[in-house]
Design a protein around this motif. Structure first.
Motif, PDB file in Angstrom:
ATOM      1  N   PHE A   3       0.835  -1.195   0.000  1.00  9.45           N
ATOM      2  CA  PHE A   3       0.000   0.000   0.000  1.00  9.45           C
ATOM      3  C   PHE A   3       0.871   1.247   0.000  1.00  9.45           C
ATOM      4  CE2 PHE A   3      -1.390   3.510   2.662  1.00  9.45           C
ATOM      5  CZ  PHE A   3      -2.405   4.005   1.874  1.00  9.45           C
ATOM      6  N   THR A   4       1.843   1.274   0.910  1.00  6.45           N
ATOM      7  CA  THR A   4       2.666   2.465   1.052  1.00  6.45           C
ATOM      8  C   THR A   4       3.485   2.714  -0.199  1.00  6.45           C
ATOM      9  OG1 THR A   4       2.791   2.090   3.422  1.00  6.45           O
ATOM     10  CG2 THR A   4       4.380   3.606   2.489  1.00  6.45           C
ATOM     11  N   ILE A   5       4.132   1.699  -0.713  1.00  4.10           N
ATOM     12  CA  ILE A   5       4.946   1.889  -1.912  1.00  4.10           C
ATOM     13  C   ILE A   5       4.064   2.311  -3.074  1.00  4.10           C
ATOM     14  CG2 ILE A   5       6.399   0.730  -3.611  1.00  4.10           C
ATOM     15  CD1 ILE A   5       7.563  -0.913  -1.308  1.00  4.10           C
ATOM     16  N   GLY A   6       2.920   1.653  -3.239  1.00  4.80           N
ATOM     17  CA  GLY A   6       2.011   2.022  -4.325  1.00  4.80           C
ATOM     18  C   GLY A   6       1.483   3.431  -4.163  1.00  4.80           C
ATOM     19  N   ALA A   7       1.093   3.781  -2.960  1.00  4.18           N
ATOM     20  CA  ALA A   7       0.564   5.123  -2.708  1.00  4.18           C
ATOM     21  C   ALA A   7       1.627   6.173  -2.934  1.00  4.18           C
ATOM     22  CB  ALA A   7       0.020   5.216  -1.284  1.00  4.18           C
ATOM     23  N   LEU A   8       2.845   5.882  -2.509  1.00  2.00           N
ATOM     24  CA  LEU A   8       3.909   6.858  -2.703  1.00  2.00           C
ATOM     25  C   LEU A   8       4.325   6.923  -4.164  1.00  2.00           C
ATOM     26  CD1 LEU A   8       5.929   6.231   0.556  1.00  2.00           C
ATOM     27  CD2 LEU A   8       4.601   8.250  -0.015  1.00  2.00           C
ATOM     28  N   ASP A   9       4.258   5.819  -4.881  1.00  2.57           N
ATOM     29  CA  ASP A   9       4.520   5.860  -6.319  1.00  2.57           C
ATOM     30  C   ASP A   9       3.481   6.740  -7.009  1.00  2.57           C
ATOM     31  OD1 ASP A   9       6.747   4.263  -6.183  1.00  2.57           O
ATOM     32  OD2 ASP A   9       5.704   2.418  -6.774  1.00  2.57           O
ATOM     33  N   ASN A  10       2.215   6.607  -6.619  1.00  4.61           N
ATOM     34  CA  ASN A  10       1.161   7.460  -7.180  1.00  4.61           C
ATOM     35  C   ASN A  10       1.412   8.916  -6.839  1.00  4.61           C
ATOM     36  OD1 ASN A  10      -0.180   5.278  -8.248  1.00  4.61           O
ATOM     37  ND2 ASN A  10      -1.576   5.072  -6.520  1.00  4.61           N
ATOM     38  N   VAL A  32      -9.484  18.053   7.205  1.00  6.64           N
ATOM     39  CA  VAL A  32      -8.662  18.276   8.395  1.00  6.64           C
ATOM     40  C   VAL A  32      -8.659  19.764   8.728  1.00  6.64           C
ATOM     41  CG1 VAL A  32      -7.168  16.273   8.001  1.00  6.64           C
ATOM     42  CG2 VAL A  32      -6.542  18.474   7.024  1.00  6.64           C
ATOM     43  N   SER A  33      -8.271  20.076   9.946  1.00  9.84           N
ATOM     44  CA  SER A  33      -8.247  21.479  10.363  1.00  9.84           C
ATOM     45  C   SER A  33      -6.973  22.163   9.881  1.00  9.84           C
ATOM     46  CB  SER A  33      -8.328  21.576  11.887  1.00  9.84           C
ATOM     47  OG  SER A  33      -7.116  21.135  12.467  1.00  9.84           O
ATOM     48  N   GLY A  44       7.336  18.514   9.323  1.00 11.61           N
ATOM     49  CA  GLY A  44       7.991  18.043   8.107  1.00 11.61           C
ATOM     50  C   GLY A  44       7.239  16.942   7.387  1.00 11.61           C
ATOM     51  N   LEU A  45       6.002  16.660   7.813  1.00  9.01           N
ATOM     52  CA  LEU A  45       5.200  15.635   7.142  1.00  9.01           C
ATOM     53  C   LEU A  45       4.656  16.152   5.816  1.00  9.01           C
ATOM     54  CD1 LEU A  45       3.288  14.324  10.261  1.00  9.01           C
ATOM     55  CD2 LEU A  45       5.066  13.124   8.995  1.00  9.01           C
ATOM     56  N   LEU A  46       4.291  17.404   5.794  1.00  6.40           N
ATOM     57  CA  LEU A  46       3.857  18.071   4.564  1.00  6.40           C
ATOM     58  C   LEU A  46       4.887  19.138   4.228  1.00  6.40           C
ATOM     59  CD1 LEU A  46       0.051  18.641   5.267  1.00  6.40           C
ATOM     60  CD2 LEU A  46       1.034  17.046   3.617  1.00  6.40           C
ATOM     61  N   VAL A  47       5.195  19.267   2.959  1.00  5.73           N
ATOM     62  CA  VAL A  47       6.161  20.283   2.529  1.00  5.73           C
ATOM     63  C   VAL A  47       5.622  21.037   1.305  1.00  5.73           C
ATOM     64  CG1 VAL A  47       8.275  19.347   3.527  1.00  5.73           C
ATOM     65  CG2 VAL A  47       7.456  18.454   1.355  1.00  5.73           C
ATOM     66  N   ASP A  64       0.221  13.158  -0.228  1.00  5.97           N
ATOM     67  CA  ASP A  64       0.924  13.012   1.045  1.00  5.97           C
ATOM     68  C   ASP A  64      -0.069  12.979   2.202  1.00  5.97           C
ATOM     69  OD1 ASP A  64       3.415  12.965  -0.148  1.00  5.97           O
ATOM     70  OD2 ASP A  64       3.965  15.009   0.433  1.00  5.97           O
ATOM     71  N   MET A  65      -1.047  13.869   2.168  1.00 11.73           N
ATOM     72  CA  MET A  65      -2.021  13.925   3.262  1.00 11.73           C
ATOM     73  C   MET A  65      -2.848  12.644   3.310  1.00 11.73           C
ATOM     74  SD  MET A  65      -3.242  15.333   5.906  1.00 11.73           S
ATOM     75  CE  MET A  65      -2.957  17.080   6.033  1.00 11.73           C
ATOM     76  N   ARG A  66      -3.229  12.114   2.162  1.00 12.02           N
ATOM     77  CA  ARG A  66      -3.972  10.844   2.158  1.00 12.02           C
ATOM     78  C   ARG A  66      -3.126   9.730   2.782  1.00 12.02           C
ATOM     79  NH1 ARG A  66      -5.964  12.941  -2.695  1.00 12.02           N
ATOM     80  NH2 ARG A  66      -4.388  11.919  -3.952  1.00 12.02           N
ATOM     81  N   ILE A  67      -1.835   9.712   2.471  1.00 11.55           N
ATOM     82  CA  ILE A  67      -0.937   8.702   3.043  1.00 11.55           C
ATOM     83  C   ILE A  67      -0.832   8.893   4.553  1.00 11.55           C
ATOM     84  CG2 ILE A  67       1.474   7.940   3.147  1.00 11.55           C
ATOM     85  CD1 ILE A  67       1.547   8.712   0.083  1.00 11.55           C
ATOM     86  N   ILE A  68      -0.654  10.129   4.986  1.00  8.38           N
ATOM     87  CA  ILE A  68      -0.566  10.428   6.418  1.00  8.38           C
ATOM     88  C   ILE A  68      -1.830   9.953   7.132  1.00  8.38           C
ATOM     89  CG2 ILE A  68      -0.545  12.301   8.125  1.00  8.38           C
ATOM     90  CD1 ILE A  68       1.236  13.857   6.028  1.00  8.38           C
ATOM     91  N   LEU A  69      -2.986  10.292   6.581  1.00  3.61           N
ATOM     92  CA  LEU A  69      -4.249   9.913   7.213  1.00  3.61           C
ATOM     93  C   LEU A  69      -4.421   8.395   7.252  1.00  3.61           C
ATOM     94  CD1 LEU A  69      -6.583  12.676   5.733  1.00  3.61           C
ATOM     95  CD2 LEU A  69      -5.601  12.578   8.047  1.00  3.61           C
ATOM     96  N   GLN A  70      -4.029   7.706   6.180  1.00  2.00           N
ATOM     97  CA  GLN A  70      -4.143   6.250   6.155  1.00  2.00           C
ATOM     98  C   GLN A  70      -3.210   5.613   7.181  1.00  2.00           C
ATOM     99  OE1 GLN A  70      -6.273   4.086   4.315  1.00  2.00           O
ATOM    100  NE2 GLN A  70      -5.457   2.753   5.904  1.00  2.00           N
ATOM    101  N   LEU A  71      -1.974   6.097   7.241  1.00  4.67           N
ATOM    102  CA  LEU A  71      -1.027   5.533   8.198  1.00  4.67           C
ATOM    103  C   LEU A  71      -1.460   5.819   9.637  1.00  4.67           C
ATOM    104  CD1 LEU A  71       2.332   6.288   6.355  1.00  4.67           C
ATOM    105  CD2 LEU A  71       1.262   4.039   6.697  1.00  4.67           C
TER     106      LEU A  71
END
Length: 142
Positions: A3-10, A32-33, A44-47, A64-71
């Protein structure tokens, strides 16, 4: 890990051009707020890019935010999420060594969650036993 590799590839594919939005619209789209987004930027999670002291968020930032929220939903701490995203930003998981680092992050989290589940199950049994004892005590009092 897939999931992570695929999501980050996307994420890489989505970073090319796209709609750029300000923080308010980004927050509405992502559910999100603004405080959360600013906190993630500080960590440093979002840049996002900044122009005239205003953040500009593109499709890469949304990915990135979708990945953060999923993790986060999967139980990862912000520090663990930072390690995963940083590892991707540095190497894109191209090297086998980086894939092994990612795997170790997931293995460690799996072990933590498994232990937490075992503790929760023991606690549930203990509480269930107490409930049963209390119910028995009520019957004796009647």
């Amino acid at each position: 890990i897939a999931f992570t590799i695929g999501a980050l590839d996307n994420r890489v594919n989505e970073s090319e051009g796209g709609n750029v939005v300000k923080i308010g619209e980004f927050c509405r789209k992502m559910g999100v707020s603004e405080h959360t987004v600013r906190f993630y930027i500080k960590k440093g999670l979002l840049v996002p890019e900044s122009y005239n002291r205003q953040y500009r968020f593109d499709k890469r930032d949304q990915a990135d935010m979708r990945i953060i929220l999923q993790l986060k939903e999967d139980g990862f701490s912000l520090d663990e999420i930072h390690k995963i995203i940083s590892l991707f930003r540095i190497s894109g998981f191209a090297a086998e060594e980086d894939q092994l680092k990612l795997q170790m992050i997931y293995v460690k989290k799996y072990e933590q969650l498994t232990e937490a589940l075992a503790v929760a199950e023991r606690n549930a049994v203990s509480i269930g036993t107490m409930i049963h004892m209390l119910e028995g005590g009520q019957k004796d009092a009647d």
